[in-house]
Each structure stands twice: as C-alpha cells, then as structure tokens.
Design an enzyme around this catalytic site. Structure first.
Site, PDB file in Angstrom:
ATOM      1  N   ASP A  39      16.132 -70.440  83.838  1.00 14.58           N
ATOM      2  CA  ASP A  39      14.998 -71.216  84.328  1.00 14.58           C
ATOM      3  C   ASP A  39      14.123 -71.673  83.162  1.00 14.58           C
ATOM      4  O   ASP A  39      14.080 -71.003  82.117  1.00 14.58           O
ATOM      5  CB  ASP A  39      14.150 -70.376  85.282  1.00 14.58           C
ATOM      6  CG  ASP A  39      14.857 -70.117  86.608  1.00 14.58           C
ATOM      7  OD1 ASP A  39      15.733 -70.911  86.980  1.00 14.58           O
ATOM      8  OD2 ASP A  39      14.518 -69.114  87.261  1.00 14.58           O
ATOM      9  N   TYR A  67      18.293 -58.489  81.045  1.00 15.23           N
ATOM     10  CA  TYR A  67      17.005 -59.160  80.912  1.00 15.23           C
ATOM     11  C   TYR A  67      15.891 -58.148  80.675  1.00 15.23           C
ATOM     12  O   TYR A  67      15.950 -57.016  81.172  1.00 15.23           O
ATOM     13  CB  TYR A  67      16.641 -59.914  82.198  1.00 15.23           C
ATOM     14  CG  TYR A  67      17.611 -60.975  82.627  1.00 15.23           C
ATOM     15  CD1 TYR A  67      17.400 -62.315  82.311  1.00 15.23           C
ATOM     16  CD2 TYR A  67      18.739 -60.654  83.389  1.00 15.23           C
ATOM     17  CE1 TYR A  67      18.274 -63.303  82.729  1.00 15.23           C
ATOM     18  CE2 TYR A  67      19.626 -61.638  83.812  1.00 15.23           C
ATOM     19  CZ  TYR A  67      19.395 -62.960  83.473  1.00 15.23           C
ATOM     20  OH  TYR A  67      20.271 -63.932  83.891  1.00 15.23           O
ATOM     21  N   ASP A  81       8.024 -66.922  91.021  1.00 15.87           N
ATOM     22  CA  ASP A  81       7.694 -66.708  89.622  1.00 15.87           C
ATOM     23  C   ASP A  81       6.333 -67.337  89.334  1.00 15.87           C
ATOM     24  O   ASP A  81       5.675 -67.886  90.239  1.00 15.87           O
ATOM     25  CB  ASP A  81       8.778 -67.237  88.679  1.00 15.87           C
ATOM     26  CG  ASP A  81       8.987 -68.746  88.766  1.00 15.87           C
ATOM     27  OD1 ASP A  81       8.077 -69.460  89.235  1.00 15.87           O
ATOM     28  OD2 ASP A  81      10.056 -69.227  88.355  1.00 15.87           O
ATOM     29  N   ARG A 179      13.905 -63.149  89.672  1.00 17.96           N
ATOM     30  CA  ARG A 179      12.678 -63.437  90.434  1.00 17.96           C
ATOM     31  C   ARG A 179      12.812 -63.012  91.891  1.00 17.96           C
ATOM     32  O   ARG A 179      11.827 -62.627  92.515  1.00 17.96           O
ATOM     33  CB  ARG A 179      12.288 -64.908  90.303  1.00 17.96           C
ATOM     34  CG  ARG A 179      13.356 -65.894  90.659  1.00 17.96           C
ATOM     35  CD  ARG A 179      12.896 -67.293  90.254  1.00 17.96           C
ATOM     36  NE  ARG A 179      14.011 -68.207  90.175  1.00 17.96           N
ATOM     37  CZ  ARG A 179      13.967 -69.459  90.614  1.00 17.96           C
ATOM     38  NH1 ARG A 179      12.855 -69.928  91.141  1.00 17.96           N
ATOM     39  NH2 ARG A 179      15.005 -70.247  90.492  1.00 17.96           N
TER      40      ARG A 179
END
Length: 311
Positions: A39, A67, A81, A179
């Site tokens: 993203d 992540y 988000d 997310r």
C-alpha cells in the site's frame, strides 16, 4: 541484457506501480514487474524483477512475508489504516494488557480473514476500492490465511486521546492484510482498530538488509543476479554438463526425487537447476522417474523461453 532482482526499500506515499515506473527508467527497459503490492502508506521490501527475472516473480508472490507495524486501538477508519477518515471511536481505558495478548493469540495460526473493502481485490471485474469510492457498500468473502507469528513488542497508552498503540511484528502467509488484522483485533476487543504504520521487512528469503532506496539505486543499480536470486528462493539442483545440454533444449532428465515425496519438485514449487559453471539453466519439476523443465532460462538457442512440458 541486464536481468535480475532488485530489492527496493519502497518509500511512503509511493504505489508499487510508481516504483516499477521508476525502475523501468533506471534499468532502461520496459520489462519490469514486482512480486506483491505494498500500500502507498507502507514502506519496506518490494521485490522487483528486471527482464528475464520477471519469470521468477510468480514464485516469489506466494512466499511468506514479515512486517513491523503499529496498531491503534480505539479508532476505526474507512480504510482500516491511517489514510482513511475515522468512522468510530471507543474508550480504551478498560482494556487490559492480558485482553490484548488474548486477542493477538486468537488471531495467530490458521484464520479466516475478510480483506479490507478498499483492497485491490476485483469484484465483478472492478477493484473493490473503486467500488467503495463510488459509494458502494462492498462486502468481501473471508479467505484462509496463516499468521505464523504475531508478536507484541510494546503497548503504549495515550490517556488524553484515549487510544492504545501496539508495536508488533507479524509473519504471515501470502494474501494476508495487516490492516485487516488491526481491524479485527480492535473489533474483538470492542473498541475498533486501524493500522498507523507498516514496514515490510522480509519477502520470502529477501530482507530489508538487502534493500536499497530509490535514491541509492539511482546512484548504483544494485541487482541480485538471476542465479543468486534463484538459489535463495528455491531448492537447488546441480546439473552435469550432459544434463545441462539436455535441459537447455527442453528435454527431460532423471528425476531429482521421487514424485510425490516431500523432496520432489513440482510445477508450483520447482527446483532451480544450475550448470557446472553456476549459471541458472532452468526450473524443474519431478514427474515420475523424470524431471522436466517448467521454464528454461538458457536454452540451446540462447534466448529465454518456456519449455514445452513433456508428458
């Protein structure tokens, strides 16, 4: 011709397509692709393939990802988000640390996850996010994903804003939306949640340690050569000179492992085959007593080509 992988440290605010566009200019070729979208808000590892190495991207997309992220509890947003507007708030003073750890544990392992409605998943041929932007209420189906590790490093409370921020590491299967993980944790705790920061540190065997910023790549185009990239990604098979010749013309050779055995290579998970000089020759799948080329990188004609699979 330049071929290989570039491990990019994607900057915040850039789309993955933006990065591909920049890499086309830096590499001087149109044949550039990436292995797994990040993203715009996210930073970190984006694996980019140049020329013949784009053929490896299919096998990279399905690898596990890692992540580091920050999850904010107490606020829900339209995008799950920080880029979306806040749609709901709830007090977090009553949430105990134990409740947070229990919620994280419940979202670890094999789970069913509903992707964010503003994801790039196509619904009747149109991206979900485009439908949401046009005012449609999009409901996506749950899909199985695996959260291998969901570790909380810090819990930071902000009494004034009445939110809780969690610094976490997530190691997960391909197709996981971090997310959505933030959203689901917040919903399970009854206060809502969204992602405020996301950085991808690993894609399969490729890590942030290998990554270069676009500014660094503009100064020196650091390319992971094809054979190095494949050695890190797949099981390896060293070929004799005779086997190299046979495979380079798309012909079969003896199997590396019995078909169906745990060590057997398949078309979905092939082995990387190397010539005696260490160069990448092909990707192989075991079929019965033979190994057949799935993809040939150095055929007898000298040009990369897809090998005709033999029965």
């Amino acid at each position: 011709m330049l071929s290989g992988l570039v491990i990019v440290d994607k900057p915040q605010g850039w789309t993955s397509h933006d990065v591909v566009g920049r890499m086309r200019r830096l590499a001087g070729t149109r044949k550039v692709g990436h292995a797994g979208t990040l993203d715009p808000m996210a930073t970190g590892v984006l694996v980019v393939g140049i020329n013949k190495a784009t053929r490896l991207l299919t096998y990279i997309v399905g690898t596990s990802k890692t992540y580091t992220a920050t999850i904010r509890l107490g606020q829900s947003t339209v995008t799950d988000d920080a880029e979306g507007e806040v749609t709901a708030t709830a007090g977090t003073s009553g949430i105990s640390e134990q409740a947070i750890y229990d919620g994280v544990a419940a979202l670890t392992g094999d789970i069913q996850q509903v992707p964010s409605s503003v994801s790039a998943i196509k619904v009747n041929g149109e991206r979900a996010y485009a439908r949401v932007r046009s005012g449609e209420d999009v409901k996506l189906a749950a899909r199985p994903v695996t959260i291998h590790r969901f570790e909380v490093h810090a819990i930071r409370r902000d009494p004034e804003a009445d939110v809780v921020d969690l610094d976490v590491t997530v190691e997960c299967s391909s197709g996981t939306y971090i997310r959505a993980l933030a959203r689901d944790l917040g919903n399970a705790l009854g206060v809502g949640g969204h992602l405020t920061a996301l950085r991808r540190t690993h894609v399969g065997p490729y890590s942030l340690d290998q990554a270069r910023t676009l500014e660094q790549l503009a100064e020196e185009l650091n390319v992971l050569e094809m054979s190095q990239a494949a050695r890190a990604l797949m099981p390896n098979r060293e070929l004799s000179a005779e086997e190299t010749t046979e495979i380079s013309f798309g012909r079969r050779i003896a199997a590396g492992a019995a078909a169906g055995s745990p060590a057997a290579a398949t078309a979905e998970h092939p082995a990387a085959a190397f010539a005696p000089d260490g160069s990448l020759v092909a990707l192989l799948a075991d079929a019965g007593s033979y190994a057949k080329p799935v993809l040939v990188f150095a055929p007898g004609t000298g040009a990369a080509a897809t090998a005709a699979a033999e029965a």
